[in-house]
Design a protein around this motif. Structure first.
Motif, PDB file in Angstrom:
ATOM      1  N   GLY A   1       0.788  -1.218   0.000  1.00  0.00           N
ATOM      2  CA  GLY A   1       0.000   0.000   0.000  1.00  0.00           C
ATOM      3  C   GLY A   1       0.823   1.272   0.000  1.00  0.00           C
ATOM      4  O   GLY A   1       2.047   1.257  -0.142  1.00  0.00           O
ATOM      5  N   TYR A   2       0.133   2.356   0.184  1.00  0.00           N
ATOM      6  CA  TYR A   2       0.707   3.698   0.127  1.00  0.00           C
ATOM      7  C   TYR A   2       1.858   3.862   1.107  1.00  0.00           C
ATOM      8  O   TYR A   2       2.904   4.403   0.781  1.00  0.00           O
TER       9      TYR A   2
ATOM     10  N   ASN B   1      12.256   6.902   0.540  1.00  0.00           N
ATOM     11  CA  ASN B   1      13.506   6.182   0.795  1.00  0.00           C
ATOM     12  C   ASN B   1      13.423   4.742   0.304  1.00  0.00           C
ATOM     13  O   ASN B   1      14.389   4.209  -0.252  1.00  0.00           O
ATOM     14  N   GLN B   2      12.275   4.098   0.491  1.00  0.00           N
ATOM     15  CA  GLN B   2      12.088   2.724   0.016  1.00  0.00           C
ATOM     16  C   GLN B   2      12.111   2.672  -1.512  1.00  0.00           C
ATOM     17  O   GLN B   2      12.681   1.750  -2.105  1.00  0.00           O
ATOM     18  N   VAL B   3      11.485   3.640  -2.148  1.00  0.00           N
ATOM     19  CA  VAL B   3      11.461   3.685  -3.612  1.00  0.00           C
ATOM     20  C   VAL B   3      12.869   3.902  -4.153  1.00  0.00           C
ATOM     21  O   VAL B   3      13.289   3.241  -5.118  1.00  0.00           O
TER      22      VAL B   3
ATOM     23  N   PRO C   1       8.243  15.881  -9.633  1.00  0.00           N
ATOM     24  CA  PRO C   1       8.359  17.104  -8.831  1.00  0.00           C
ATOM     25  C   PRO C   1       7.244  17.259  -7.792  1.00  0.00           C
ATOM     26  O   PRO C   1       7.426  17.984  -6.816  1.00  0.00           O
ATOM     27  N   ASP C   2       6.123  16.569  -7.996  1.00  0.00           N
ATOM     28  CA  ASP C   2       5.033  16.658  -7.026  1.00  0.00           C
ATOM     29  C   ASP C   2       5.152  15.618  -5.924  1.00  0.00           C
ATOM     30  O   ASP C   2       4.241  15.458  -5.111  1.00  0.00           O
ATOM     31  N   GLY C   3       6.256  14.869  -5.918  1.00  0.00           N
ATOM     32  CA  GLY C   3       6.556  13.986  -4.803  1.00  0.00           C
ATOM     33  C   GLY C   3       5.849  12.644  -4.812  1.00  0.00           C
ATOM     34  O   GLY C   3       5.458  12.116  -5.856  1.00  0.00           O
ATOM     35  N   LYS C   4       5.689  12.120  -3.625  1.00  0.00           N
ATOM     36  CA  LYS C   4       5.199  10.757  -3.436  1.00  0.00           C
ATOM     37  C   LYS C   4       3.826  10.531  -4.065  1.00  0.00           C
ATOM     38  O   LYS C   4       3.596   9.503  -4.709  1.00  0.00           O
ATOM     39  N   ASP C   5       2.898  11.449  -3.872  1.00  0.00           N
ATOM     40  CA  ASP C   5       1.563  11.233  -4.427  1.00  0.00           C
ATOM     41  C   ASP C   5       1.582  11.134  -5.951  1.00  0.00           C
ATOM     42  O   ASP C   5       0.803  10.385  -6.538  1.00  0.00           O
TER      43      ASP C   5
END
Length: 185
Positions: free
Chosen positions: A24-25, A31-33, A49-53
């Motif tokens: 899941g999310y 860091n894991q990615v 550029p918009d990050g994790k989401d």
């Protein structure tokens, strides 16, 4: 973007998709990615550029398209709607079992975790589910109850995947396959 940049972006999405499908999310932290993809931290921010989401949303879309393509292929090669749904359940069951019971629905966990707190991720999950419902509806074309059946069958598939994952058994998928065949008569 050059070939190397494109390859790095794909590696990041592949890693994120694996992490998201397995946990899941919240299992797909940046860091894991980075660790799973082997990509430099700067590449992650350059490509997303918009990050994790943004990474999660694109990963969900990719996984949704992969499942959608398999569903479309099964729809084209199945003689009946019951055979089609049986093929979808078999495909998803194979995928789940081959992953060591880690890859159920690539959307469900994120939808459950984030639908109430992230409008963009909720919308992405809804878009994927809508595309799958539409594929089912298309295969059910000509039936007066096609809309209701498409939603019902998708809900049965989702529930069967969840139960199969929880029990580490295909039994729920097999039972749903039989019940869908009965439902379609």
């Amino acid at each position: 973007m050059g070939q190397k940049g494109a390859e790095t972006r794909v590696r990041i999405l592949d890693a994120a998709q694996e992490l998201i499908e397995a946990g899941g999310y919240f299992s797909a932290g940046l860091n894991q990615v980075i660790a799973a993809s082997g990509a430099p931290r700067g590449s992650l921010y350059f490509h997303f550029p918009d990050g994790k989401d943004q990474i999660v949303g694109e990963s969900i879309r990719r996984a949704g398209q992969e499942i959608g393509t398999a569903v479309e292929d099964l729809a084209a090669s199945s003689a009946s709607v019951a055979e089609f749904v049986e093929g979808v359940l078999r495909h998803l069951g194979d995928r789940l079992e081959e992953s060591g019971w880690r890859k159920g629905c690539p959307v469900a966990t994120v939808a459950l975790e984030m639908a109430a707190v992230s409008d963009p991720l909720q919308q992405t999950c809804a878009e994927v589910y809508t595309s799958w419902t539409n594929a089912l509806r298309t295969r059910l074309a000509g039936r007066q109850d096609a809309d209701d059946l498409a939603v019902t069958i998708l809900a049965l598939i989702e529930g069967a995947l969840l139960l199969s994952k929880a029990h580490r058994s295909r039994e729920s998928l097999d039972r749903v396959s039989g019940q869908v065949a009965t439902l379609l008569r």
